[in-house]
Design a protein around this motif. Structure first.
Motif, PDB file in Angstrom:
ATOM      1  N   ALA B 114       0.812  -1.210   0.000  1.00  7.53           N
ATOM      2  CA  ALA B 114       0.000   0.000   0.000  1.00  7.53           C
ATOM      3  C   ALA B 114       0.852   1.270   0.000  1.00  7.53           C
ATOM      4  O   ALA B 114       0.564   2.205  -0.737  1.00  7.53           O
ATOM      5  CB  ALA B 114      -0.939   0.005   1.203  1.00  7.53           C
ATOM      6  N   LYS B 115       1.882   1.268   0.814  1.00  8.35           N
ATOM      7  CA  LYS B 115       2.707   2.471   0.932  1.00  8.35           C
ATOM      8  C   LYS B 115       3.407   2.783  -0.382  1.00  8.35           C
ATOM      9  O   LYS B 115       3.402   3.922  -0.844  1.00  8.35           O
ATOM     10  CB  LYS B 115       3.746   2.279   2.039  1.00  8.35           C
ATOM     11  CG  LYS B 115       4.411   3.562   2.465  1.00  8.35           C
ATOM     12  CD  LYS B 115       4.987   3.419   3.858  1.00  8.35           C
ATOM     13  CE  LYS B 115       5.215   4.756   4.498  1.00  8.35           C
ATOM     14  NZ  LYS B 115       5.440   4.646   5.942  1.00  8.35           N
ATOM     15  N   GLU B 117       2.517   1.791  -3.357  1.00 14.62           N
ATOM     16  CA  GLU B 117       1.463   2.176  -4.301  1.00 14.62           C
ATOM     17  C   GLU B 117       1.104   3.650  -4.155  1.00 14.62           C
ATOM     18  O   GLU B 117       1.021   4.389  -5.130  1.00 14.62           O
ATOM     19  CB  GLU B 117       0.200   1.355  -4.038  1.00 14.62           C
ATOM     20  CG  GLU B 117       0.002   0.126  -4.875  1.00 14.62           C
ATOM     21  CD  GLU B 117       0.279   0.309  -6.350  1.00 14.62           C
ATOM     22  OE1 GLU B 117       0.075   1.413  -6.908  1.00 14.62           O
ATOM     23  OE2 GLU B 117       0.724  -0.660  -6.967  1.00 14.62           O
ATOM     24  N   GLN B 118       0.852   4.053  -2.916  1.00 12.86           N
ATOM     25  CA  GLN B 118       0.365   5.408  -2.687  1.00 12.86           C
ATOM     26  C   GLN B 118       1.410   6.454  -3.081  1.00 12.86           C
ATOM     27  O   GLN B 118       1.097   7.434  -3.765  1.00 12.86           O
ATOM     28  CB  GLN B 118      -0.014   5.587  -1.216  1.00 12.86           C
ATOM     29  CG  GLN B 118      -0.856   6.818  -0.983  1.00 12.86           C
ATOM     30  CD  GLN B 118      -1.197   6.998   0.485  1.00 12.86           C
ATOM     31  OE1 GLN B 118      -0.343   7.272   1.319  1.00 12.86           O
ATOM     32  NE2 GLN B 118      -2.459   6.825   0.810  1.00 12.86           N
ATOM     33  N   THR B 121       1.762   6.501  -6.912  1.00  9.14           N
ATOM     34  CA  THR B 121       0.651   7.173  -7.582  1.00  9.14           C
ATOM     35  C   THR B 121       0.826   8.687  -7.560  1.00  9.14           C
ATOM     36  O   THR B 121       0.699   9.360  -8.590  1.00  9.14           O
ATOM     37  CB  THR B 121      -0.675   6.801  -6.900  1.00  9.14           C
ATOM     38  OG1 THR B 121      -0.797   5.378  -6.863  1.00  9.14           O
ATOM     39  CG2 THR B 121      -1.857   7.383  -7.650  1.00  9.14           C
ATOM     40  N   LYS B 122       1.139   9.185  -6.384  1.00  7.21           N
ATOM     41  CA  LYS B 122       1.339  10.614  -6.202  1.00  7.21           C
ATOM     42  C   LYS B 122       2.457  11.140  -7.100  1.00  7.21           C
ATOM     43  O   LYS B 122       2.285  12.114  -7.842  1.00  7.21           O
ATOM     44  CB  LYS B 122       1.704  10.850  -4.732  1.00  7.21           C
ATOM     45  CG  LYS B 122       1.519  12.236  -4.220  1.00  7.21           C
ATOM     46  CD  LYS B 122       1.637  12.197  -2.687  1.00  7.21           C
ATOM     47  CE  LYS B 122       1.568  13.554  -2.061  1.00  7.21           C
ATOM     48  NZ  LYS B 122       1.462  13.455  -0.587  1.00  7.21           N
ATOM     49  N   LEU B 125       1.673  10.918 -10.980  1.00  7.29           N
ATOM     50  CA  LEU B 125       0.763  11.966 -11.444  1.00  7.29           C
ATOM     51  C   LEU B 125       1.506  13.290 -11.619  1.00  7.29           C
ATOM     52  O   LEU B 125       1.335  13.980 -12.623  1.00  7.29           O
ATOM     53  CB  LEU B 125      -0.377  12.150 -10.454  1.00  7.29           C
ATOM     54  CG  LEU B 125      -1.507  11.135 -10.567  1.00  7.29           C
ATOM     55  CD1 LEU B 125      -2.554  11.391  -9.489  1.00  7.29           C
ATOM     56  CD2 LEU B 125      -2.149  11.200 -11.945  1.00  7.29           C
ATOM     57  N   GLU B 152      -7.090  18.689 -15.535  1.00  7.62           N
ATOM     58  CA  GLU B 152      -7.888  17.840 -14.650  1.00  7.62           C
ATOM     59  C   GLU B 152      -8.265  16.526 -15.346  1.00  7.62           C
ATOM     60  O   GLU B 152      -8.316  15.469 -14.718  1.00  7.62           O
ATOM     61  CB  GLU B 152      -9.153  18.574 -14.188  1.00  7.62           C
ATOM     62  CG  GLU B 152      -8.915  19.647 -13.146  1.00  7.62           C
ATOM     63  CD  GLU B 152      -8.188  20.873 -13.696  1.00  7.62           C
ATOM     64  OE1 GLU B 152      -8.266  21.114 -14.923  1.00  7.62           O
ATOM     65  OE2 GLU B 152      -7.536  21.583 -12.911  1.00  7.62           O
ATOM     66  N   GLU B 155      -5.199  14.228 -15.424  1.00  9.57           N
ATOM     67  CA  GLU B 155      -5.037  13.650 -14.088  1.00  9.57           C
ATOM     68  C   GLU B 155      -6.014  12.497 -13.881  1.00  9.57           C
ATOM     69  O   GLU B 155      -5.640  11.437 -13.364  1.00  9.57           O
ATOM     70  CB  GLU B 155      -5.265  14.715 -13.005  1.00  9.57           C
ATOM     71  CG  GLU B 155      -4.058  15.593 -12.751  1.00  9.57           C
ATOM     72  CD  GLU B 155      -4.354  16.755 -11.807  1.00  9.57           C
ATOM     73  OE1 GLU B 155      -3.418  17.441 -11.424  1.00  9.57           O
ATOM     74  OE2 GLU B 155      -5.549  16.982 -11.473  1.00  9.57           O
ATOM     75  N   SER B 156      -7.246  12.717 -14.306  1.00 11.30           N
ATOM     76  CA  SER B 156      -8.259  11.674 -14.120  1.00 11.30           C
ATOM     77  C   SER B 156      -7.946  10.439 -14.942  1.00 11.30           C
ATOM     78  O   SER B 156      -8.071   9.311 -14.458  1.00 11.30           O
ATOM     79  CB  SER B 156      -9.634  12.222 -14.506  1.00 11.30           C
ATOM     80  OG  SER B 156     -10.003  13.264 -13.629  1.00 11.30           O
ATOM     81  N   LEU B 159      -4.941   8.622 -13.422  1.00 13.28           N
ATOM     82  CA  LEU B 159      -5.358   8.018 -12.162  1.00 13.28           C
ATOM     83  C   LEU B 159      -6.192   6.767 -12.426  1.00 13.28           C
ATOM     84  O   LEU B 159      -5.937   5.702 -11.852  1.00 13.28           O
ATOM     85  CB  LEU B 159      -6.165   9.043 -11.360  1.00 13.28           C
ATOM     86  CG  LEU B 159      -6.274   8.896  -9.853  1.00 13.28           C
ATOM     87  CD1 LEU B 159      -4.914   8.616  -9.238  1.00 13.28           C
ATOM     88  CD2 LEU B 159      -6.864  10.161  -9.257  1.00 13.28           C
ATOM     89  N   LEU B 160      -7.153   6.886 -13.306  1.00  9.28           N
ATOM     90  CA  LEU B 160      -8.014   5.745 -13.613  1.00  9.28           C
ATOM     91  C   LEU B 160      -7.215   4.602 -14.225  1.00  9.28           C
ATOM     92  O   LEU B 160      -7.344   3.454 -13.791  1.00  9.28           O
ATOM     93  CB  LEU B 160      -9.120   6.164 -14.581  1.00  9.28           C
ATOM     94  CG  LEU B 160     -10.313   6.860 -13.954  1.00  9.28           C
ATOM     95  CD1 LEU B 160     -11.330   7.235 -15.035  1.00  9.28           C
ATOM     96  CD2 LEU B 160     -10.962   5.962 -12.910  1.00  9.28           C
ATOM     97  N   MET B 163      -5.156   3.036 -11.393  1.00  5.87           N
ATOM     98  CA  MET B 163      -5.921   2.349 -10.353  1.00  5.87           C
ATOM     99  C   MET B 163      -6.647   1.119 -10.900  1.00  5.87           C
ATOM    100  O   MET B 163      -6.761   0.106 -10.219  1.00  5.87           O
ATOM    101  CB  MET B 163      -6.944   3.301  -9.724  1.00  5.87           C
ATOM    102  CG  MET B 163      -6.342   4.508  -9.035  1.00  5.87           C
ATOM    103  SD  MET B 163      -5.311   4.098  -7.618  1.00  5.87           S
ATOM    104  CE  MET B 163      -6.540   3.478  -6.469  1.00  5.87           C
ATOM    105  N   CYS B 167      -2.565  -1.022 -10.524  1.00  3.32           N
ATOM    106  CA  CYS B 167      -2.626  -1.154  -9.084  1.00  3.32           C
ATOM    107  C   CYS B 167      -3.261  -2.498  -8.754  1.00  3.32           C
ATOM    108  O   CYS B 167      -3.946  -3.095  -9.555  1.00  3.32           O
ATOM    109  CB  CYS B 167      -3.490  -0.011  -8.573  1.00  3.32           C
ATOM    110  SG  CYS B 167      -3.374   0.299  -6.858  1.00  3.32           S
TER     111      CYS B 167
END
Lengths: 207, 207
Positions: B114-115, B117-118, B121-122, B125, B152, B155-156, B159-160, B163, B167
């Motif tokens: 999780a760590k 991944e997070q 991701t940040k 992006l 925006e 970014e979406s 992200l999509l 994820m 992910c």
DNA sequence: TAAATCATCGACCGACGGTCGATGAGACGG
DNA sequence: CCGTCTCATCGACCGTCGGTCGATGATTTA
């Protein structure tokens, strides 16, 4: 001294305290001893009720997701409100953001809580998608929405809403938010296939 | 015995071994001692180069993101390929999914990370959005895309894409993938404002 | 060759998540 | 009213973890 309580009561005490700590301090940063001190029990008692610290986390996440889903369900059921409004409100109300005091929410965003976030995201999607699926199907039937992949679209909207606004991964300035929100609503409109600008009214809901 | 090496060499050794372990076993599940054993150094040496285990993770993530961004940049630069293709290929090539052996990739999805991944991701992006922003601006100028919130929207989409497909949070059956991919492409078309069906050709790229 | 610098070592530390056998408290049957 | 049985509680203990630090070996510099 030994204070004996009925099993379920103790379990809930542990869950309550652990939840508060996990959310405000972070899961990794909260030690089992931190929990023990507040609940005022010995280590053995904790492990009498839960097999591991992680099992407590899982139980808490289930609770949080379930509470959010219940709030969403209640809103979705109220047929006196226009469908689009109900859907928007359900998505917003589902978020744990809207529980608790403002201070707790502020603390929440500072803490790194990757494990909690990841498990929550997964569980939330699983629980919320079916709810919104029926709502969106209603909208399709009413010719409000026009889309080919309702389930995938709902998953995407929930995921985006959560990652962009609830989750702590985006570190935006306050000044960025209006554009982020407008962008999100615009893309939501396009994905759902509503008339353009139909979701703009919900801008002020993000306050 | 004491084997002395130049600082930067040792640092890279540690980074290499740690990366392999973090990705295959998970960050939390990898102990500093695990790394020490393989690099064959003492604890003191590890902490001579890095202040903490987490600092190593941060460095590794920077590397991974940078490598992905470089792959994307190379693709985006090749003007002999149609813009839409370049963008799609860049988004795919950026993902670390497409590095390394198939076995490592399989292991990766089983591990809870999780760590990593997070943080990934940040960082991804932040690094990728500007790249795609110029590419999309090019598409807007060429009347290929029609959208009001390019940043925006990018970014979406990033992200999509991450994820949903990279992910490990979505546990889908193999049979679900075609619909998920089609849904993603359809929503991407709508968000970018291309002609409908213009991205369908990229379906087979996900293999 | 002496001194200064860089790189390496591993014993040690406090804190962590988790285990376990002992034992207290309350319920129940005789 | 007492013995027994079960459920709940206790806390000392364990192995492992991330991290510290002073000693010292190797290399470069003067």
């Amino acid at each position: 001294m030994k204070t004996v309580k009925e099993g379920e009561v103790r379990k809930q005490e542990i869950l309550m305290v652990a939840r508060e700590l996990f959310v405000t301090k972070g899961y990794e940063q909260t030690s089992v001893n931190d929990i023990l001190k507040i609940v005022d029990i010995a280590k053995g008692t904790f492990y009498y009720y839960f097999a591991s610290k992680e099992e407590v986390l899982a139980a808490i996440i289930l609770d949080i997701v379930e509470e959010g889903a219940k709030r969403a369900e209640r809103i979705l059921k109220d047929k006196s409100v226009p469908l689009v409004n109900r859907i928007m409100m359900a998505i917003m109300a589902q978020s744990p953001e809207f529980e608790g005091s403002e201070e707790i929410r502020d603390e929440m965003h500072k803490v790194d809580n990757a494990k909690l976030e990841q498990l929550y995201t997964k569980a939330m999607l699983k629980r919320m998608t079916p709810l919104l699926e029926t709502a969106v199907a209603e909208g399709v039937a009413a010719d409000l929405f026009h889309l080919d992949y309702p389930r995938e679209t709902i998953e995407s909207i929930l995921l985006l809403g959560h990652m962009l606004f609830d989750c702590n991964i985006m570190d935006w300035e306050m000044a960025d938010y209006p554009a982020k929100i407008k962008g999100f609503l615009a893309n939501m409109e396009r994905m759902l296939g509503t008339g353009a600008g139909e979701l703009e009214d919900f801008l002020q809901m993000f306050a």
